[in-house]
Scaffold this active site. Sequence first.
Site, PDB file in Angstrom:
ATOM      1  N   GLU A 243      -0.910   8.300  23.939  1.00  0.00           N
ATOM      2  CA  GLU A 243      -0.451   9.671  24.127  1.00  0.00           C
ATOM      3  C   GLU A 243      -0.032  10.045  25.544  1.00  0.00           C
ATOM      4  O   GLU A 243       0.790  10.933  25.722  1.00  0.00           O
ATOM      5  CB  GLU A 243      -1.557  10.639  23.655  1.00  0.00           C
ATOM      6  N   SER A 513      -3.660   0.316 -29.070  1.00  0.00           N
ATOM      7  CA  SER A 513      -2.792   0.815 -30.134  1.00  0.00           C
ATOM      8  C   SER A 513      -2.274   2.228 -29.895  1.00  0.00           C
ATOM      9  O   SER A 513      -1.355   2.657 -30.593  1.00  0.00           O
ATOM     10  CB  SER A 513      -3.544   0.786 -31.473  1.00  0.00           C
TER      11      SER A 513
END
Length: 919
Positions: A243, A513
Site C-alpha cells: 500500500e 429418477s
Amino acid sequence: MPPRPGTLPPGAVPPVQRTPQADPTVAMRPGADAAGAQRPGADAAGAQRPGADAAGAQRPGADAAGVQRPGADAAGAQRPGADAAGVQRPGADAPTQRVSAASAAVGASAAKSASAADDAPTTRVAGGPPAGGPPTVPPGGGSGGGAGGGKGDGKSNRWRTIRRIGYGVVAAGILVPILMFMLAYIVQDVPRPGELQTNQAATIFNSDGQGVITKVIPPEGNRTEVELDAIPVHVRNAVLAAEDRDFYSNPGFSVTGFARAARDNVLGRDSAGGGSTITQQYVKVAVVGSERTLTRKLKELVLSTKMANQWAKDDILAAYLNTIYFGRGAYGIAAASNAYFGKPVGELTVEEGAVLASSIQLPSLLDPEQNPEGAEARWNYVLDGMVAAGTLDAAERSGMKYPAYVPIAELDNGDQSSGPEGLIKNQVLAELAREGIDENLLNTAGLQITTTIDPQAQQSAVEAAQSNLEGEPEELRTAVVSVDPRSGAIRAYYGGESGVGYDFAQSGLQTGSSFKVFGLAANLDQGVPLSQTYDSGPLTVNGIKIGNVEGESCGQCTIAEALKRSLNTSFYRMMLEMDNGPQAIADMAHKLGVAKELPGIGETLTEPGGVGPNYGIVLGQYQSRVLDMASAYATLAASGRHHEPYFVQKVVTSDGEVLLDRGTPAGEQVVDAAVADNTTSAMTPIAAYSNGHALAGGRPSASKTGTAQLGDTGSNKDAWMVGYTPSLSTAVWVGTEEGLPLENSWGGMIYGSGIPSDIWKDTMDGALEGTEVESFPKPEPIAGVSGVPAWTASTTAPATREQTTTSRVVPSLPEVPEITTQNVEIFPGVTIPVPGVAPQATTQNAPSRPGNGGQEEESEDTGGGTGGGTGDDSDEGGSPPQNRIPGLESPAIPGAQGGGFQGAQGGSPQGAVEYAPAG
C-alpha cells in the site's frame, strides 16, 4: 497668427554664425554652444530657455515651463497618432511627422513668449520641421492621427483590463487554497481508532418486510485493537509493500504515488498500487469517507498532512492496521487474521501476512476463495515488493507457496446467524454483491433488505426437516428449497442446520429418477405424446443387462405409466429412439433451470472435457443442486416460463434511498406450454401413488421421486422428492455429508418415497395452508393426445403416430390370465380398486428405430453382474423397494460419448466421484 516653431519673427535679423571657439580661456558668451555659436533659445544670461531642446532649438509643443508635451517626438515635432500620454496610437503613420495647427500654435506662442523674455533671437536647427512651409498632409486628411489615437486607446485599455483580471484570478487561485488549507488545518482534528463511530447494522427481513431473519452486525463489533508490537514485522512490511512503500519518508501524501497510479492505470497493470498513502487511506476511512468531491479530497490532504506532523509514523501505521477493512467482514488486522486463517495475528507467517496485505486494495474482489487467480497475482506483487524493499530474501521468496485459508462457509464473524437463517444470509449477501451493493455499503448504509422468504413457508420447511430427521441416524442431512413458479422468488430455504456449516442446497448431488422428468419433456418436445408405448422388460446391450429390480414391468405400456412406476428400461428405450437423445435431455434440463456450471464441478450434464452427456443422463447420472431442481420444476409449473430464482426483493438505505426493487420479473418462455403442461399431467398421480403423499385437502400436485445408488454396494446414497403446485415448487434431498449408505432408524434403506417425501409433504402442506386450491391448466394436445391417456398398455391403445417402418412385438396374454386389482385415481388423491390383468414378462426386444425397416434383435443376457448405479423408487405404490438397475460396468454402451458410462461428477460434498452408471 504666431510664427511656426523654428522661424524668425517678422523683421528680425538672422544672427551671424560665430566661429567655433577653440580657446578654452576665452569666456564663453552666455547662450553660446560648445562650438561658439549662439544657442537658439538661450537667454542673455546663457541659460537654456524652457522649451528649447539640447541643440538649443525651441522644441515644438513644449509648454511655457519648458516641459515637453506628451506626443512630441525627439525633434520637437508632434508625433502623428500619439495619444495624450505620448503613446503612439496603433494605426498612425510613424514616418510622416505632422504637427497639427493647434499644436503649432501652442508651440509658437510658447516660443514667442520665451523670446520676449530676453533679447536673443531664436534659430531653428536641424531636425526641426523643414523651412518653406507646413509639413505635407498624409493621405486621409489631417485629422487621421486623431482618429487613430481614439481607436488605439480603447483597445489598449481593454487588454490592460483583461491582463489585470487574469493576474487577479491567478493570485486568487494560489492564495485562496492556501488560506483554506491553513484554516482547515487549524479547525480539523484527527480521531484515533477508539473514537470512531460504530457503523450501522444491516437488517434482513422476511418477504413481509416486518419479521427479521437475521442482521449483519457492523464489523466494528468484532474488531479488536492490537499494539503495533503485537503485529509481526514481516506482516507490517507486507502491508507497506502493498500500500505505501515510501510510508516512513513521505509527508503524509505522495505526489509520486499519484503519478505511479496514473501510469499503471494507463498501462493496464492489474496489480498496480494505489495513489493514496497509508496516512491518506486512514484519514479517508476514519474521518472524511469516500465521497468523490473536491471538498473531501481537500480535507483528506489537510488531515493527512496534519497527522504526519503530529503523530509518529508507528502510531499512524498501528491506527491504520486496526481500522482498515480486509474483507470477510473483518475490520482490523486481528479480525482479519482470524477470518482468513483462524489464528492470532502474532502467529501469522510471511505468506499469510502477504495474503492479508494483498486483500486491502479490493477486499471484496480479491478473496482467495472467490477470485483465486486475482488474489494470487496480488499476493505475488506484495512479495516481490518486499524483495525490492530489502525486507525479504529473494531465495526465501522463490520457495513460497500460497497458504491454505479458512473456507467462507466455515467463517463466523459473530453475527448470531448460526442456525439455518445463516445460510439464507450468505445467499442474500452473495446476491447483493452481484447487484453491485458491496460490503462497504452494506456495512455503512444501515440497509433494510427485504427478502423473498415467506415466513410461513420457511417455518414449514425448517420444522419438516427437523421433525422428520428426529430420531434418525445423526449422520443424515437434508436440504429443502421452495420457489414461486410465477416469479422465481425463493419462498423457503433450508440448506442445513448450521448457519456456518456446509450448504447442501447449493451442493452438486446425483438426482436419480427425479431427472426422468426432463427426459420426458425432451421427448414431448420432439412431438412424441404421453400415449407412446415402450417395452418395460429387461434390456441387454453388448452384454450389459439393464433391468428393473425384481422383474418389475408394465409390459408394453405408455411412457406416462412408466413415469408413474419409475421404470428405468422404458425410459432408456425412449432415449434411444429420440433424436440425439442424451444431448436433447441435457438441453431441456438447462432450459428449464438446471445450472450449466457448478462451483468446484464445472460444466454440468456432460462428461469431463465437455464431450457431451452419457446415456445415463436420463436416469439421473449427473449432478444438480437442490435449488436447481426446485427452479426447473417451477418452470414446468409455470407452463414453460422460466424465472431465475432470487432471494432479494428490495433494498433501502437508512435514509430511504431505494437501491434495488425487483418488482415482478417477467420471466422467459423457454419451452412450449404444451410440452410443460403434458409433463405436469404425467406427474400428477405420483404423490398419491408414492406411499400416500398426496397433499392435504385433495390439492393437485405434480411430483417425482429419485434415488441414487452408492456405487455397487447395493445401498443408496441420495434420495429425492421434487414436486409442485401452480403456486409453489419444492425440492427435497436426503443424504449424508460423507456419502454413506442411507439407512433409517430401523436399518432399512431410504428411498425417495420415504423420508424425502415425508419432508416434502409436510413442507408443502404447511406452506400452502390457508391458500386457494389451484388446478393445473389442461394441456394442449401433442400428436393428437392431450395429457395422460385413458389406457396404459399398447394392447388397448390406438395408434398415436404413423409407424410405417417400425414394427413392435406386442406381448401375448397368458391363456389363463391372472385377475388382480389395481388402484385407479379418479380424482386427485382419490383412488378406487379396479379389477384387471396382471402384467406379464415380455420377450426381450430392443425398440426399433424409424427407418430401420423392422425390429432390432437383442443379444442374450450374457453378463452384467450386480453393480450399482442410480436406484429407482418402485417402492412407490406400496411395493417393496425395487427397480434398481444391475451394474453397467462395461464402457461399450452404443452411442455413449466418451466410451460408455463414466460415472457421476461427484456424489458427495467432498467431491467423491461415483464410478457407477445411472439407473
